[in-house]
Design an enzyme around this catalytic site. Structure first.
Site, mmCIF file in Angstrom:
data_model
loop_
_atom_site.group_PDB
_atom_site.id
_atom_site.type_symbol
_atom_site.label_atom_id
_atom_site.label_comp_id
_atom_site.label_asym_id
_atom_site.label_seq_id
_atom_site.Cartn_x
_atom_site.Cartn_y
_atom_site.Cartn_z
ATOM 1 N N GLU A 111 -7.817 -5.618 8.857
ATOM 2 C CA GLU A 111 -7.098 -5.744 7.592
ATOM 3 C C GLU A 111 -6.169 -4.554 7.457
ATOM 4 O O GLU A 111 -6.522 -3.433 7.830
ATOM 5 C CB GLU A 111 -8.080 -5.793 6.419
ATOM 6 C CG GLU A 111 -8.879 -7.092 6.422
ATOM 7 C CD GLU A 111 -9.632 -7.354 5.126
ATOM 8 O OE1 GLU A 111 -9.579 -8.481 4.634
ATOM 9 O OE2 GLU A 111 -10.282 -6.423 4.638
ATOM 10 N N ASN A 113 -18.288 -3.133 -4.160
ATOM 11 C CA ASN A 113 -18.171 -1.663 -4.071
ATOM 12 C C ASN A 113 -16.741 -1.155 -4.232
ATOM 13 O O ASN A 113 -16.527 -0.080 -4.778
ATOM 14 C CB ASN A 113 -18.828 -1.133 -2.783
ATOM 15 C CG ASN A 113 -18.163 -1.628 -1.522
ATOM 16 O OD1 ASN A 113 -17.493 -2.663 -1.516
ATOM 17 N ND2 ASN A 113 -18.347 -0.900 -0.444
ATOM 18 N N GLU A 149 -15.270 -8.328 7.628
ATOM 19 C CA GLU A 149 -15.364 -6.872 7.428
ATOM 20 C C GLU A 149 -16.774 -6.608 6.925
ATOM 21 O O GLU A 149 -17.082 -6.848 5.762
ATOM 22 C CB GLU A 149 -14.329 -6.405 6.387
ATOM 23 C CG GLU A 149 -12.890 -6.592 6.819
ATOM 24 C CD GLU A 149 -12.459 -5.618 7.904
ATOM 25 O OE1 GLU A 149 -13.199 -4.655 8.189
ATOM 26 O OE2 GLU A 149 -11.380 -5.828 8.478
ATOM 27 N N LEU A 150 -17.641 -6.140 7.826
ATOM 28 C CA LEU A 150 -19.071 -6.123 7.496
ATOM 29 C C LEU A 150 -19.616 -4.703 7.367
ATOM 30 O O LEU A 150 -18.889 -3.764 7.097
ATOM 31 C CB LEU A 150 -19.821 -6.940 8.556
ATOM 32 C CG LEU A 150 -19.215 -8.339 8.820
ATOM 33 C CD1 LEU A 150 -19.971 -9.073 9.907
ATOM 34 C CD2 LEU A 150 -19.158 -9.171 7.549
ATOM 35 N N CYS A 176 -18.610 1.216 3.177
ATOM 36 C CA CYS A 176 -18.932 0.756 4.532
ATOM 37 C C CYS A 176 -18.607 1.824 5.561
ATOM 38 O O CYS A 176 -19.146 1.791 6.665
ATOM 39 C CB CYS A 176 -18.173 -0.526 4.833
ATOM 40 S SG CYS A 176 -16.425 -0.361 4.482
HETATM 41 P P1 NAD Z 1 -23.120 -9.078 0.230
HETATM 42 O O1 NAD Z 1 -22.960 -9.566 1.631
HETATM 43 O O2 NAD Z 1 -24.416 -9.216 -0.429
HETATM 44 O O3 NAD Z 1 -22.069 -9.809 -0.723
HETATM 45 C C1 NAD Z 1 -20.709 -9.849 -0.418
HETATM 46 C C2 NAD Z 1 -20.111 -11.108 -1.006
HETATM 47 O O4 NAD Z 1 -20.714 -12.237 -0.393
HETATM 48 C C3 NAD Z 1 -20.336 -11.266 -2.510
HETATM 49 O O5 NAD Z 1 -19.170 -11.798 -3.082
HETATM 50 C C4 NAD Z 1 -21.457 -12.275 -2.570
HETATM 51 O O6 NAD Z 1 -21.469 -13.023 -3.754
HETATM 52 C C5 NAD Z 1 -21.089 -13.151 -1.395
HETATM 53 N N1 NAD Z 1 -22.162 -14.016 -0.897
HETATM 54 C C6 NAD Z 1 -23.475 -13.727 -0.769
HETATM 55 N N2 NAD Z 1 -24.134 -14.818 -0.297
HETATM 56 C C7 NAD Z 1 -23.204 -15.783 -0.111
HETATM 57 C C8 NAD Z 1 -23.255 -17.135 0.363
HETATM 58 N N3 NAD Z 1 -24.385 -17.711 0.747
HETATM 59 N N4 NAD Z 1 -22.098 -17.841 0.403
HETATM 60 C C9 NAD Z 1 -20.938 -17.276 0.019
HETATM 61 N N5 NAD Z 1 -20.831 -16.020 -0.434
HETATM 62 C C10 NAD Z 1 -21.959 -15.278 -0.485
HETATM 63 O O7 NAD Z 1 -22.604 -7.575 0.268
HETATM 64 P P2 NAD Z 1 -22.524 -6.542 -0.932
HETATM 65 O O8 NAD Z 1 -23.839 -5.969 -1.176
HETATM 66 O O9 NAD Z 1 -21.783 -7.143 -2.091
HETATM 67 O O10 NAD Z 1 -21.522 -5.462 -0.309
HETATM 68 C C11 NAD Z 1 -21.960 -4.404 0.436
HETATM 69 C C12 NAD Z 1 -21.730 -4.669 1.911
HETATM 70 O O11 NAD Z 1 -20.341 -4.845 2.161
HETATM 71 C C13 NAD Z 1 -22.159 -3.498 2.764
HETATM 72 O O12 NAD Z 1 -22.855 -3.942 3.890
HETATM 73 C C14 NAD Z 1 -20.822 -2.874 3.157
HETATM 74 O O13 NAD Z 1 -20.872 -2.123 4.347
HETATM 75 C C15 NAD Z 1 -19.936 -4.059 3.251
HETATM 76 N N6 NAD Z 1 -18.530 -3.670 3.125
HETATM 77 C C16 NAD Z 1 -17.745 -3.722 4.235
HETATM 78 C C17 NAD Z 1 -16.418 -3.331 4.164
HETATM 79 C C18 NAD Z 1 -15.541 -3.398 5.372
HETATM 80 O O14 NAD Z 1 -14.337 -3.364 5.214
HETATM 81 N N7 NAD Z 1 -16.079 -3.495 6.575
HETATM 82 C C19 NAD Z 1 -15.886 -2.904 2.944
HETATM 83 C C20 NAD Z 1 -16.720 -2.850 1.822
HETATM 84 C C21 NAD Z 1 -18.050 -3.249 1.931
#
Ligand code: NAD
Length: 481
Positions: A459, A148, A247-248, A281
């Protein structure tokens, strides 16, 4: 294109495999990225391990200079990067430029912080004895980032890691490998030593993640993404006792009190809600409005949402881009359908956009739901789309209780003109970030992060570099001369 960067060289996957990178505005293929697996990941880890002794022994001034050069290069390439970001991720060009500016800020901020990794001395209770505390780089880091904010989420990790003296293996989201490659090219052009930054792109995060998780060499995992994946990665990291930063997801409340100007608050709420098509997020997921201004707020909000123009990010005047993929579209549609079936009032939008060219992409209309309540999916699930959920409340205690009624704890927002109330409510909100009459409470200089299932660690800010440092205590008997 070859998008693996291992030990200072661009490379293809060992078996030549690659995957398509799609334009979310049209569903068309814009390029192909290298599809790596476990073997390439192991080599990237080895390269990061090999570079660590030299990189960590460089002076902080040297590392700082490399990051400042990366900052300069990123701003030099801002326009081209913004175009790539808009194409690959879908956000409007103006928002893409803003992201590049934000991303570059982390490079300059941590270039300065590199020079401020201070230690300390502690008075000892024993005569002829000293305590000294050092802060040292913790070694090889794995960074996993989402799609994102595919550029700033990388610099937010790489800049403090490199500033601290760590080396990194980066695994970006499968939707946005090209942005990641462009950032890594900048870091290479800025003169970082081979092996300091390594990039592994893949369409299958599982095997690559497994390799990063099981490695004893990787001492830290820094992750931004969903809570579901974050929990899994944190649990697995315990096997090798890696440090983690997580960061979730979020489920931000925005509380609008009736002492605030409803038009001003609605303007801010629309900007915050529809930023990045709601795919943020810190996007407000529940907008709580005090009953006295509820109707005025809803009217102003709906009027403003109705003026947003959806389309390809590079088209002038567009303020809402596509969702990232078909699954995101389905999730948003399901939340809206669920809310309406349980009594929410649909004030605007509520359907996929399919006029003309929009039909080819994953566009959803900016949507406004009023009278949302606790029974609805949108009240507890992160939406990650352009849907505003508005609900009324009567008094301050109810607003705080409702706002806190979530397991997430990332961002929260309050609109009020009452100083005492602003202080009371910001102290009572259980979130890592509170914006008071402020829809953008973020900067490279400020600590960003959540509590609860929104994550661990911070962060940015002075705290950001601590995540990449081990604390070492040295006790020393100096004795009498
Ligand atoms: P996601 O968890 O599906 O993917 C994030 C990353 O994890 C990707 O690079 C993906 O390839 C990787 N991943 C997935 N499965 C994995 C595994 N088994 N092993 C290793 N890596 C793996 O999330 P998304 O849909 O890409 O992003 C959206 C989410 O991110 C939302 O929940 C959002 O709130 C969160 N987000 C949080 C912040 C923050 O700073 N808190 C910032 C931006 C986005």
């Amino acid at each position: 294109m070859e998008t693996l960067f291992i030990d200072g060289k661009w490379a293809a996957a060992d078996d030549g495999a690659h995957f398509d990178v799609l334009d979310p505005a049209s569903g068309e293929v814009i390029d192909r990225a290298s599809d790596a697996g476990a073997a390439e990941t192991r080599r990237a880890i080895a390269a990061a391990q090999g570079a660590f002794p030299q990189w960590s022994a460089e002076t902080a001034y040297h590392r700082s200079a490399r990051l400042l050069e990366a900052h300069r290069l990123m701003l030099d390439r801002k326009e081209a990067l913004a175009e790539l970001l808009s194409l690959e991720q879908g956000k409007p060009l103006k928002a893409a430029r803003n992201e590049i500016g934000y991303a570059a800020e982390f490079l300059s901020w941590f270039a300065e912080e590199a020079k401020r990794v201070y230690g300390s001395t502690i008075p000892s209770s024993r005569a002829g004895h000293r305590f000294t505390v050092l802060r040292q780089p913790l070694g090889v880091v794995a960074g996993i980032t989402p799609w994102n904010y595919p550029i700033s989420m990388i610099t937010r990790k790489v800049a403090p890691a490199l500033a601290a003296g760590c080396t990194i293996v980066l695994k970006p989201a499968e939707q946005t490998p090209l942005c990641a490659a462009a950032v890594v090219q900048i870091l290479a052009d800025a003169g970082t030593l081979a092996g300091v930054v390594n990039l592994i792109t893949t369409a299958q995060p599982g095997p690559v993640g497994e390799e990063l998780l099981r490695s004893d060499i990787v001492r830290k995992l820094t992750f931004t993404g969903s809570t579901e994946i974050g929990k899994y990665l944190a649990a697995r990291s315990a096997e090798t006792m890696k440090r983690v930063s997580m960061e979730l997801g979020g489920h931000a409340p925005m509380i609008v009190f009736d002492d605030a100007d409803p038009a001003h608050a609605a303007k801010g709420a629309v900007l915050a809600k529809y930023l990045n098509t709601g795919q943020a997020c810190i996007s407000p997921n529940r907008i709580l409005v005090q009953r006295g201004i509820y109707r005025a707020f809803c009217e102003e909000f709906t009027a403003r949402a109705g003026r947003l123009v959806a389309g390809r990010g590079s088209t002038p005047g567009v303020s809402i881009g596509p969702l990232v993929d078909g699954a995101a579209l389905d999730k948003v549609a399901a939340q809206v359908q669920d809310a309406v079936s349980k009594g929410a009032r649909l004030l605007s939008g509520g359907s996929r956009l399919e006029e003309g060219q929009l039909a080819k992409g994953w566009f959803y209309a900016p949507t406004v739901l009023a009278d949302v309540d606790e029974s609805m999916l949108i009240h507890r699930e992160e939406t990650f789309g352009p849907v505003a959920a508005i609900m009324p409340f009567d008094d301050e205690a109810e607003a705080v209780a409702k706002a806190n009624a979530t397991e997430y704890g990332l961002a929260s927002y309050v609109y009020t003109n009452d100083l005492g109330r602003a202080t009371r409510v910001s102290e009572a909100l259980r979130f890592g970030i509170v914006g008071i009459n402020d829809i953008n409470p973020t900067a490279a200089a400020a600590p960003f992060g959540g509590i609860g299932v929104s994550g661990l660690g911070r962060e940015g800010g002075a705290d950001g570099i601590d995540e990449y440092l081990d604390v070492k205590l040295i006790g020393q008997v100096v004795g009498p001369a």
